[in-house]
Design a protein around this motif. Structure first.
Motif, short mmCIF file in Angstrom:
data_model
loop_
_atom_site.label_atom_id
_atom_site.label_comp_id
_atom_site.label_asym_id
_atom_site.label_seq_id
_atom_site.Cartn_x
_atom_site.Cartn_y
_atom_site.Cartn_z
N ALA A 156 -0.65 6.72 -16.55
CA ALA A 156 -1.83 7.00 -15.72
C ALA A 156 -1.46 7.22 -14.27
O ALA A 156 -2.31 7.66 -13.47
CB ALA A 156 -2.83 5.85 -15.85
N LEU A 157 -0.23 6.92 -13.87
CA LEU A 157 0.20 7.05 -12.48
C LEU A 157 1.03 8.31 -12.31
O LEU A 157 1.82 8.67 -13.18
CB LEU A 157 1.02 5.83 -12.06
CG LEU A 157 0.34 4.46 -12.20
CD1 LEU A 157 1.32 3.35 -11.87
CD2 LEU A 157 -0.88 4.37 -11.30
N ASP A 158 0.86 8.97 -11.15
CA ASP A 158 1.71 10.11 -10.85
C ASP A 158 3.01 9.63 -10.24
O ASP A 158 3.18 8.46 -9.90
CB ASP A 158 0.99 11.10 -9.92
CG ASP A 158 0.54 10.44 -8.62
OD1 ASP A 158 1.35 9.73 -7.99
OD2 ASP A 158 -0.64 10.62 -8.25
N ASP A 159 3.96 10.54 -10.06
CA ASP A 159 5.30 10.17 -9.58
C ASP A 159 5.26 9.55 -8.18
O ASP A 159 5.99 8.59 -7.91
CB ASP A 159 6.20 11.40 -9.59
CG ASP A 159 6.51 11.88 -11.00
OD1 ASP A 159 6.32 11.07 -11.95
OD2 ASP A 159 6.94 13.03 -11.16
N ASP A 160 4.45 10.09 -7.32
CA ASP A 160 4.39 9.56 -5.96
C ASP A 160 3.84 8.13 -5.94
O ASP A 160 4.35 7.27 -5.22
CB ASP A 160 3.51 10.46 -5.08
CG ASP A 160 4.14 11.82 -4.83
OD1 ASP A 160 5.38 11.92 -4.98
OD2 ASP A 160 3.40 12.77 -4.51
N THR A 161 2.83 7.87 -6.73
CA THR A 161 2.26 6.52 -6.80
C THR A 161 3.26 5.55 -7.39
O THR A 161 3.40 4.41 -6.91
CB THR A 161 0.97 6.52 -7.64
OG1 THR A 161 0.04 7.45 -7.08
CG2 THR A 161 0.36 5.14 -7.67
N LYS A 162 3.97 5.99 -8.42
CA LYS A 162 4.99 5.13 -9.02
C LYS A 162 6.07 4.77 -8.00
O LYS A 162 6.47 3.60 -7.88
CB LYS A 162 5.63 5.83 -10.22
CG LYS A 162 4.73 5.95 -11.43
CD LYS A 162 5.46 6.66 -12.56
CE LYS A 162 4.56 6.79 -13.79
NZ LYS A 162 5.26 7.47 -14.92
N ALA A 163 6.54 5.75 -7.26
CA ALA A 163 7.58 5.51 -6.26
C ALA A 163 7.09 4.55 -5.18
O ALA A 163 7.83 3.64 -4.75
CB ALA A 163 8.03 6.83 -5.63
N GLU A 164 5.85 4.72 -4.76
CA GLU A 164 5.30 3.83 -3.74
C GLU A 164 5.17 2.40 -4.24
O GLU A 164 5.52 1.44 -3.52
CB GLU A 164 3.93 4.36 -3.31
CG GLU A 164 3.27 3.54 -2.20
CD GLU A 164 1.92 4.10 -1.79
OE1 GLU A 164 1.23 3.43 -0.98
OE2 GLU A 164 1.54 5.18 -2.28
N MET A 165 4.70 2.24 -5.46
CA MET A 165 4.54 0.90 -6.02
C MET A 165 5.90 0.23 -6.25
O MET A 165 6.06 -0.97 -6.00
CB MET A 165 3.77 0.98 -7.34
CG MET A 165 2.33 1.43 -7.17
SD MET A 165 1.44 1.55 -8.76
CE MET A 165 1.45 -0.19 -9.26
N ILE A 166 6.87 0.99 -6.70
CA ILE A 166 8.21 0.43 -6.94
C ILE A 166 8.85 0.01 -5.63
O ILE A 166 9.44 -1.09 -5.52
CB ILE A 166 9.09 1.46 -7.68
CG1 ILE A 166 8.60 1.62 -9.11
CG2 ILE A 166 10.56 1.02 -7.66
CD1 ILE A 166 9.32 2.70 -9.89
#
Length: 289
Positions: A156-166
């Motif tokens: 459900a998350l896009d790549d940019d959101t994943k990178a930010e959360m990580i």
């Protein structure tokens, strides 16, 4: 002499029990210690052979090594294969000399294998017992790895959101990058004769980040449980095998081996047992209040 007092550090007391300390395998200290582990292997085997008990606080991880190993795994796999065909074949296997044959063949082959005979037996949970401080930190870091994997697998998350959360993952309020960790291992005491060792050859100064955290944990465990103790455990096995094959302990659990070596560590006696197996003296009798 005679006072019963020992200098500080005379006794080794570890809450998690005794386990080989990882050492640089090309050091003089490791060569000397490996000779001691050879003697320890002979001693433990003779203790079992002669049905004696010794007061050795061996760690559960060390006992797990004594019970597992390459040959025991081969025997279990052979038993699994046999049960796929018929119970009669299983009975033949258990009553034949297969165990002895497998033991001899595996002993010859292990000399030419790069994989240690205890490979894969010990995990992060074992390190928490052997080295609570280091194991506790690595367990917390493993928690970050788990969270990172969950984020990466969230469709459900896009790549940019994943990178930010990580990149926002923290350990006790501190980013992994600010912990000052590198791919080096520092022993818990100067008695081991070295200050640091690179757990990633040629890249010891590389900083640990959220992106290479899995590799740091894996390499730390590999050093503590495999590369740093290989000579010691190989010497232990060689010494043990001079009495009888270490593989024979594969039929027992770690707790059973502990009982055979050290006896019951926490015996509980009932009043009836005490009265039955003791004899009062100095004017007292079993009827005394």
């Amino acid at each position: 002499m005679g006072g019963g007092e020992k200098a500080p550090g005379y006794y080794v007391l570890r809450a998690g029990g005794l386990f080989p300390a990882p050492l640089p395998q090309d050091s003089a200290v490791c060569s000397r210690v490996s000779g001691m582990f050879y003697v320890l292997g002979v001693f433990l085997a003779k203790t079992l052979q002669d049905s004696r008990l010794v007061d050795l606080p061996l760690s559960p991880a060390f006992l797990k090594l004594l019970c597992g190993g390459e040959v025991s795994g081969c025997v279990r796999e052979s038993s699994t294969i046999v049960t796929m065909y018929s119970p009669e074949l299983l009975e033949d296997v258990m009553t034949s000399s297969l165990l002895s044959v497998v033991s001899e063949e595996s002993e010859e082959q292990s000399t030419y294998r790069d994989v240690p005979w205890w490979q894969g037996l010990l995990e992060l949970e074992d390190l928490e017992l052997v080295d609570p401080g280091r194991g506790g930190v690595l367990t917390k870091l493993q928690g970050l790895v788990t969270k990172k994997s969950q984020i990466m697998s969230d469709e459900a998350l896009d790549d940019d959101t994943k990178a930010e959360m990580i990149n926002s993952l923290e350990l006790d309020g501190c980013p992994v990058e600010d912990l000052g960790l590198t791919f080096q291992y520092s022993p818990s005491s100067a008695v081991y004769g070295y200050q640091t060792v690179d757990i990633k050859p040629g890249c010891g100064e590389e900083a640990v980040t959220i992106h290479n955290l899995e590799e740091y944990i894996d390499r730390s465990l590999d050093w503590v449980f495999v590369r740093g103790v290989r000579q010691q455990l190989d010497a232990l096995r060689q010494g043990f095998n001079t009495v009888f094959p270490l593989d024979k302990l594969g039929a027992f659990t770690p707790n059973e081996v502990r009982t055979m070596l050290c006896g019951d560590q926490d015996p509980v006696f009932t009043r009836e047992e005490i009265m039955k197996y003791t004899e009062p003296k100095l004017g007292y009798s079993k009827e005394s209040p």
